[in-house]
Design a protein around this motif. Structure first.
Motif, short mmCIF file in Angstrom:
data_model
loop_
_atom_site.label_atom_id
_atom_site.label_comp_id
_atom_site.label_asym_id
_atom_site.label_seq_id
_atom_site.Cartn_x
_atom_site.Cartn_y
_atom_site.Cartn_z
N GLU A 255 67.00 5.02 80.12
CA GLU A 255 65.99 4.82 81.17
C GLU A 255 66.65 4.76 82.54
O GLU A 255 67.82 4.39 82.67
N SER A 256 65.87 5.10 83.56
CA SER A 256 66.30 4.96 84.94
C SER A 256 65.07 4.82 85.81
O SER A 256 63.95 5.06 85.36
N GLY B 30 64.19 1.97 87.65
CA GLY B 30 63.74 0.62 87.95
C GLY B 30 64.25 0.15 89.31
O GLY B 30 65.07 0.80 89.95
N LEU C 49 59.45 5.48 86.54
CA LEU C 49 60.52 5.35 85.55
C LEU C 49 60.72 6.66 84.82
O LEU C 49 59.76 7.38 84.55
N CYS D 257 62.95 8.52 81.44
CA CYS D 257 63.70 8.28 80.20
C CYS D 257 64.16 9.63 79.68
O CYS D 257 63.34 10.50 79.39
N THR E 274 65.32 -0.92 81.71
CA THR E 274 65.54 -0.88 83.16
C THR E 274 64.67 -1.95 83.80
O THR E 274 63.51 -2.12 83.43
#
Length: 122
Positions: A6-7, A9, A20, A22, A116
């Motif tokens: 994930e990224s 956040g 977000l 993924c 995240t």
């Protein structure tokens, strides 16, 4: 095995938006239904949204319906969660999840990302 990362956040003010992402690797992405969960401090992990294999079917928790949108790009092996009109109660660690079976995905998915952090300030 499916690996999920994930990224996206971060810290946002109430009323703001975040997206977000993924990324998935390891197996054929389009074989998997995908979902987002979240866990706030001191609370159990809860279902947020899910999307079927083609992206045609989506499901949302009542608490986010109308504010969050889940989508996927099978060509890029990505799933997204667009979060609008964020509230302080949306503060949590958000997790991406995957399972071959949509019926299982909402309760006990086979694969999880590392999470995240999303923090919404009032």
């Amino acid at each position: 095995q499916v690996q999920l990362v994930e990224s996206g956040g971060g810290l946002v003010q109430a009323g703001g938006s975040l997206r977000l992402s993924c990324g998935a690797s390891g197996r054929t992405f389009s074989d998997y239904a995908m979902a987002w969960f979240r866990q706030a401090p001191g609370k159990e992990r809860e279902f947020v949204a899910a999307i079927g294999w083609s992206g045609a079917s989506t499901y949302y928790a009542d608490s986010v319906k109308g504010r969050f949108t889940i989508s996927r790009d099978n060509a890029k092996n990505m799933v997204y969660l667009q979060m609008n009109s964020l509230k302080p109660e949306d503060t949590a660690v958000y997790y991406c999840a995957a399972d071959l079976r949509l019926v299982v995905l909402r309760t006990s998915p086979a694969y999880w990302g590392q999470g995240t952090q999303v923090t919404v300030s009032s």
